[in-house]
Design an enzyme around this catalytic site. Structure first.
Site, PDB file in Angstrom:
ATOM      1  N   VAL A 155      -5.827   0.319   5.793  1.00 12.54           N
ATOM      2  CA  VAL A 155      -4.440   0.521   6.218  1.00 12.54           C
ATOM      3  C   VAL A 155      -3.919   1.760   5.485  1.00 12.54           C
ATOM      4  O   VAL A 155      -4.351   2.027   4.358  1.00 12.54           O
ATOM      5  CB  VAL A 155      -3.571  -0.709   5.895  1.00 12.54           C
ATOM      6  N   CYS A 167       0.824  -1.225   0.000  1.00 13.42           N
ATOM      7  CA  CYS A 167       0.000   0.000   0.000  1.00 13.42           C
ATOM      8  C   CYS A 167       0.856   1.273   0.000  1.00 13.42           C
ATOM      9  O   CYS A 167       1.672   1.477   0.911  1.00 13.42           O
ATOM     10  CB  CYS A 167      -0.916  -0.017   1.221  1.00 13.42           C
TER      11      CYS A 167
HETATM   12  N1  GSH Z   1      -6.959   7.921   2.547  1.00 13.98           N
HETATM   13  C1  GSH Z   1      -6.390   6.741   3.131  1.00 13.98           C
HETATM   14  C2  GSH Z   1      -5.025   7.072   3.698  1.00 13.98           C
HETATM   15  O1  GSH Z   1      -4.399   8.037   3.206  1.00 13.98           O
HETATM   16  O2  GSH Z   1      -4.593   6.447   4.652  1.00 13.98           O
HETATM   17  C3  GSH Z   1      -6.318   5.646   2.075  1.00 13.98           C
HETATM   18  C4  GSH Z   1      -5.886   4.312   2.638  1.00 13.98           C
HETATM   19  C5  GSH Z   1      -6.255   3.169   1.699  1.00 13.98           C
HETATM   20  O3  GSH Z   1      -7.082   3.337   0.788  1.00 13.98           O
HETATM   21  N2  GSH Z   1      -5.669   1.982   1.932  1.00 13.98           N
HETATM   22  C6  GSH Z   1      -6.026   0.839   1.133  1.00 13.98           C
HETATM   23  C7  GSH Z   1      -7.004  -0.006   1.919  1.00 13.98           C
HETATM   24  O4  GSH Z   1      -6.850  -0.167   3.109  1.00 13.98           O
HETATM   25  C8  GSH Z   1      -4.818  -0.040   0.833  1.00 13.98           C
HETATM   26  S1  GSH Z   1      -3.628   0.789  -0.185  1.00 13.98           S
HETATM   27  N3  GSH Z   1      -7.997  -0.542   1.220  1.00 13.98           N
HETATM   28  C9  GSH Z   1      -8.987  -1.397   1.778  1.00 13.98           C
HETATM   29  C10 GSH Z   1     -10.316  -1.154   1.182  1.00 13.98           C
HETATM   30  O5  GSH Z   1     -10.432  -0.374   0.230  1.00 13.98           O
HETATM   31  O6  GSH Z   1     -11.286  -1.715   1.675  1.00 13.98           O
END
Ligand code: GSH
Length: 259
Positions: free
Chosen positions: A77, A37
């Protein structure tokens, strides 16, 4: 229906695997992480740069394990578990917020080095503008280009490279289209820094090309050789323009800042 995103290689590899292996031990500060990520990586970069002790916990955020959901109902995350005085922990999420938090809390210069955000409130505000810009413009464009299909993909690509010229582009364009003067008069012979800077220069060259291709730039530029005597005078430091004089006196800011 299975979530396609959940089908991930389960763990970090290469250098990251080694680094994460060094951060498996119990620590009060924990990061719930996905090795893949980029938002997580932001936080890891801060932890690494500031030499902050932490425990790395790999999760698959598309399977959303209970221990992650307990901390962060959205199950994303990075999620940070921050220790409290009574031995429990409280969660924090949103990568850029986490990064700022870490910078603020782990501020002992002896242990953690310099602050990543400027001390000066104005400079800090400006840094935040850029941080915001990355989030609101660059990453969405990246994804539009990556994800859009067919004609929409072409649109995404244009957007990522920035099809629309902006005022700052025009403000700097005349100097961009003149950087040949260093080759011509300063013996640079096209010898721009290479090796580890190749990628930066490739981006610079893309940008330069985009500027040079602007019709407005073409339409307002004279033939190069007509500039030679003018720049020869600057190169010999015999020019007597306000700019040339100001440069000699070390007061160029007054001439250039508002022009
Ligand atoms: N805006 C968040 C940040 O900056 O922390 C974005 C975090 C994010 O989108 N993480 C993704 C995630 O956890 C992995 S890269 N995705 C799980 C999902 O979409 O359910």
């Amino acid at each position: 229906m299975p979530i396609p995103d959940a089908a991930l290689y389960p763990e970090a590899t290469g250098q990251a695997a080694k680094y994460f292996a060094q951060h498996q031990q119990e620590q009060p500060l924990k990061i719930y992480s996905g090795w893949f990520c980029p938002f997580v990586q932001r936080v890891l970069l801060v932890l690494h740069t500031k030499n902050i002790p932490f425990q790395y916990i790999e999760v698959n955020p598309y399977h959303k394990p209970k221990h992650l959901l307990n901390l962060n109902p959205r199950g994303l995350v990075p999620t940070l578990a921050v220790p409290t005085a009574n031995g429990t922990s409280k969660p924090l999420f949103e990568s850029s917020v986490i990064c700022e938090y870490l910078d603020e809390v782990y501020s002992d210069p002896v242990k953690h080095g310099h602050r990543l955000l400027p001390d000066d409130p104005y400079e800090r505000a400006r840094a935040r503008i850029w941080i915001q810009f990355v989030g609101s413009n660059i990453i969405p464009s990246f994804h539009r280009w990556l994800q859009f299909q067919g004609d929409d993909a072409a649109k995404g690509k244009e957007e990522y490279f920035g099809k629309e010229v902006t005022l700052p582009d025009l403000i700097i364009a005349p100097w961009i289209t003149r950087h040949w003067v260093f080759d011509e008069f300063k013996g640079n012979n096209g010898d721009w820094p290479t090796t580890e800077d190749d990628e930066t220069w490739a981006r610079w060259n893309n940008y330069t090309k985009a500027i040079e291709d602007l019709q407005a730039v073409k339409d307002t530029s004279s033939d190069r050789e007509k500039f030679f005597p003018i720049y020869q005078r600057y190169a010999d430091n015999t020019a007597e323009s306000e700019a040339a004089k100001a440069i000699r006196q070390g007061s160029a800011g007054l001439v250039f800042a508002a022009s």
